[in-house]
Design a protein around this motif. Structure first.
Motif, PDB file in Angstrom:
ATOM      1  N   GLY A 121     -64.460  -1.586  26.837  1.00  0.00           N
ATOM      2  CA  GLY A 121     -64.348  -1.276  28.251  1.00  0.00           C
ATOM      3  C   GLY A 121     -63.004  -0.747  28.699  1.00  0.00           C
ATOM      4  N   ARG A 122     -62.103  -0.491  27.746  1.00  0.00           N
ATOM      5  CA  ARG A 122     -60.787   0.018  28.109  1.00  0.00           C
ATOM      6  C   ARG A 122     -60.791   1.546  28.185  1.00  0.00           C
ATOM      7  N   SER A 123     -59.831   2.117  28.909  1.00  0.00           N
ATOM      8  CA  SER A 123     -59.715   3.565  29.061  1.00  0.00           C
ATOM      9  C   SER A 123     -58.513   4.088  28.284  1.00  0.00           C
ATOM     10  N   VAL A 124     -58.491   5.403  28.084  1.00  0.00           N
ATOM     11  CA  VAL A 124     -57.434   6.058  27.302  1.00  0.00           C
ATOM     12  C   VAL A 124     -56.948   7.273  28.076  1.00  0.00           C
ATOM     13  N   GLU A 125     -55.651   7.346  28.340  1.00  0.00           N
ATOM     14  CA  GLU A 125     -55.082   8.519  29.004  1.00  0.00           C
ATOM     15  C   GLU A 125     -54.570   9.508  27.957  1.00  0.00           C
ATOM     16  N   PHE A 126     -54.700  10.794  28.263  1.00  0.00           N
ATOM     17  CA  PHE A 126     -54.222  11.835  27.351  1.00  0.00           C
ATOM     18  C   PHE A 126     -53.977  13.104  28.146  1.00  0.00           C
ATOM     19  N   ARG A 127     -53.438  14.091  27.478  1.00  0.00           N
ATOM     20  CA  ARG A 127     -53.197  15.394  28.100  1.00  0.00           C
ATOM     21  C   ARG A 127     -54.026  16.433  27.352  1.00  0.00           C
ATOM     22  N   LEU A 172     -55.349  20.439  26.802  1.00  0.00           N
ATOM     23  CA  LEU A 172     -54.912  21.820  26.962  1.00  0.00           C
ATOM     24  C   LEU A 172     -55.927  22.648  27.737  1.00  0.00           C
ATOM     25  N   GLY A 173     -55.474  23.278  28.839  1.00  0.00           N
ATOM     26  CA  GLY A 173     -56.235  24.311  29.515  1.00  0.00           C
ATOM     27  C   GLY A 173     -55.776  25.639  28.928  1.00  0.00           C
ATOM     28  N   PRO A 174     -56.444  26.165  27.893  1.00  0.00           N
ATOM     29  CA  PRO A 174     -55.907  27.312  27.149  1.00  0.00           C
ATOM     30  C   PRO A 174     -55.763  28.589  27.968  1.00  0.00           C
ATOM     31  N   THR A 175     -56.681  28.813  28.906  1.00  0.00           N
ATOM     32  CA  THR A 175     -56.587  30.036  29.702  1.00  0.00           C
ATOM     33  C   THR A 175     -55.610  29.894  30.863  1.00  0.00           C
ATOM     34  N   ARG A 176     -55.049  28.703  31.034  1.00  0.00           N
ATOM     35  CA  ARG A 176     -54.005  28.461  32.043  1.00  0.00           C
ATOM     36  C   ARG A 176     -52.642  28.262  31.385  1.00  0.00           C
ATOM     37  N   GLY A 177     -52.648  27.997  30.091  1.00  0.00           N
ATOM     38  CA  GLY A 177     -51.397  27.774  29.388  1.00  0.00           C
ATOM     39  C   GLY A 177     -50.677  26.523  29.838  1.00  0.00           C
ATOM     40  N   GLU A 178     -51.444  25.430  30.005  1.00  0.00           N
ATOM     41  CA  GLU A 178     -50.842  24.196  30.521  1.00  0.00           C
ATOM     42  C   GLU A 178     -51.606  22.979  30.022  1.00  0.00           C
ATOM     43  N   LEU A 179     -50.883  21.858  29.857  1.00  0.00           N
ATOM     44  CA  LEU A 179     -51.504  20.578  29.534  1.00  0.00           C
ATOM     45  C   LEU A 179     -51.749  19.805  30.838  1.00  0.00           C
ATOM     46  N   TYR A 180     -52.965  19.287  30.989  1.00  0.00           N
ATOM     47  CA  TYR A 180     -53.329  18.547  32.194  1.00  0.00           C
ATOM     48  C   TYR A 180     -53.628  17.089  31.846  1.00  0.00           C
ATOM     49  N   GLY A 181     -53.321  16.195  32.778  1.00  0.00           N
ATOM     50  CA  GLY A 181     -53.598  14.785  32.580  1.00  0.00           C
ATOM     51  C   GLY A 181     -55.076  14.465  32.739  1.00  0.00           C
ATOM     52  N   PHE A 182     -55.646  13.743  31.742  1.00  0.00           N
ATOM     53  CA  PHE A 182     -57.038  13.328  31.792  1.00  0.00           C
ATOM     54  C   PHE A 182     -57.135  11.868  31.368  1.00  0.00           C
ATOM     55  N   ILE A 183     -58.265  11.270  31.671  1.00  0.00           N
ATOM     56  CA  ILE A 183     -58.533   9.903  31.256  1.00  0.00           C
ATOM     57  C   ILE A 183     -59.917   9.857  30.614  1.00  0.00           C
ATOM     58  N   LEU A 184     -60.005   9.130  29.532  1.00  0.00           N
ATOM     59  CA  LEU A 184     -61.255   8.911  28.812  1.00  0.00           C
ATOM     60  C   LEU A 184     -61.661   7.473  29.077  1.00  0.00           C
ATOM     61  N   GLU A 185     -62.861   7.262  29.623  1.00  0.00           N
ATOM     62  CA  GLU A 185     -63.234   5.908  30.029  1.00  0.00           C
ATOM     63  C   GLU A 185     -64.722   5.655  29.800  1.00  0.00           C
ATOM     64  N   PRO A 186     -65.088   4.392  29.585  1.00  0.00           N
ATOM     65  CA  PRO A 186     -66.508   4.059  29.424  1.00  0.00           C
ATOM     66  C   PRO A 186     -67.312   4.477  30.657  1.00  0.00           C
ATOM     67  N   SER A 187     -68.553   4.879  30.424  1.00  0.00           N
ATOM     68  CA  SER A 187     -69.386   5.396  31.507  1.00  0.00           C
ATOM     69  C   SER A 187     -70.829   4.944  31.293  1.00  0.00           C
ATOM     70  N   ASP A 188     -71.665   5.186  32.286  1.00  0.00           N
ATOM     71  CA  ASP A 188     -73.090   4.876  32.191  1.00  0.00           C
ATOM     72  C   ASP A 188     -73.840   5.933  32.978  1.00  0.00           C
ATOM     73  N   HIS A 189     -74.300   6.969  32.264  1.00  0.00           N
ATOM     74  CA  HIS A 189     -74.953   8.092  32.940  1.00  0.00           C
ATOM     75  C   HIS A 189     -76.473   7.938  32.863  1.00  0.00           C
ATOM     76  N   PRO A 190     -77.170   8.189  33.980  1.00  0.00           N
ATOM     77  CA  PRO A 190     -78.630   7.980  33.999  1.00  0.00           C
ATOM     78  C   PRO A 190     -79.408   8.890  33.049  1.00  0.00           C
ATOM     79  N   ASP A 191     -78.829  10.040  32.657  1.00  0.00           N
ATOM     80  CA  ASP A 191     -79.538  10.971  31.772  1.00  0.00           C
ATOM     81  C   ASP A 191     -79.240  10.725  30.304  1.00  0.00           C
ATOM     82  N   MET A 192     -78.523   9.651  30.004  1.00  0.00           N
ATOM     83  CA  MET A 192     -78.155   9.362  28.624  1.00  0.00           C
ATOM     84  C   MET A 192     -78.467   7.911  28.281  1.00  0.00           C
TER      85      MET A 192
END
Length: 247
Positions: free
Chosen positions: A152-158, A160-180
């Motif tokens: 149940g823990r999350s992971v932060e990372f950066r 790459l937006g290759p067509t923007r030439g920049e690293l963006y902040g993102f988070i990877l976290e547990p989820s529960d999607h109705p279609d999966m």
């Protein structure tokens, strides 16, 4: 006598280090639009090695095909030899005259060369900093953090937006999607509040062996010169490597 000993010595060294060649990891995906229409299919082959009982990807080839076609309309080649999270990338979409190359001229720089659909050439040098993830490296990020995500823990990372030439902040976290329905479901979303209004989360699902079974979100395949497809991609596994995908 010396010639006969060399293969035996090589096998002994591999056994001592826990490293050996792993059977290819093969899978395919069917991308569907929100209305259910099949947009295209993906065909993946990942070559790698087994290190301490775990699969390490080295070379990854993807062919994109129109439904019911045997010839590809786009392709991508990734090399994870430098890092499982930061592959070198060579991506081509000939029908839009587009290509994208991602490489690493040094230990602290990402180099992007993008041939745009409009015919322009854009180049970026992006400082490599923090926990940077490039392209399909997100898949290996999930496996590296398998236990934490299952707990149940999350992971932060950066990312790459290759067509923007920049690293963006993102988070990877547990989820529960109705279609999966899967052993592990996770979402990738921006950490920036502004980007959250502009970028929908990407939903991922994995089976108990650590293989990706669902991808829901923006794809890298173009609908036209200005937009990419949003799709739900369902994956079928044709062959697993000879060692575990997850720690």
């Amino acid at each position: 006598m010396t010639t006969m000993r060399r293969p035996v010595l090589a096998l002994l060294l591999l056994a001592a280090t826990g490293t050996g060649y792993g059977k290819a990891f093969q899978f395919s995906g069917e991308a569907r639009a929100p209305n259910g229409d099949v947009l295209y299919t993906e065909h993946h082959q990942v070559e790698g090695e087994c290190t301490q009982g775990q699969f390490r990807p080295l070379d990854h080839r993807v062919e994109y095909r129109e439904p019911d076609q045997s010839e590809g309309f786009a392709d991508k080649v990734l090399s994870y030899r430098r890092s499982p999270l930061q592959p070198e990338v060579d991506f081509n979409q000939p029908r839009f005259d587009e290509s994208l190359r991602i490489s690493y001229p040094g230990d602290d720089t990402i180099e992007v060369d993008w041939q745009t659909p409009s015919g322009e050439t854009r180049a970026f040098n992006v400082p490599l900093e923090g926990r940077a993830v490039v392209d399909a490296g997100f898949d290996n990020l999930v496996r590296r953090n398998w236990s934490a995500l299952r707990e149940g823990r999350s992971v932060e990372f950066r990312f790459l937006g290759p067509t923007r030439g920049e690293l963006y902040g993102f988070i990877l976290e547990p989820s529960d999607h109705p279609d999966m329905e899967a052993h592990l479901e996770v979402a990738i979303r921006p950490t920036s509040m502004l980007l959250r209004f502009l970028v929908d989360p990407i939903q991922l699902a994995y089976n108990h062996q650590g293989a990706l079974t669902h991808y829901l979100g923006l794809t890298n395949i173009r609908k036209n010169r200005d937009t990419n497809y949003q799709a739900h991609i369902r994956y079928d596994i044709a062959g697993y490597p000879e060692c575990e995908l997850t720690p």
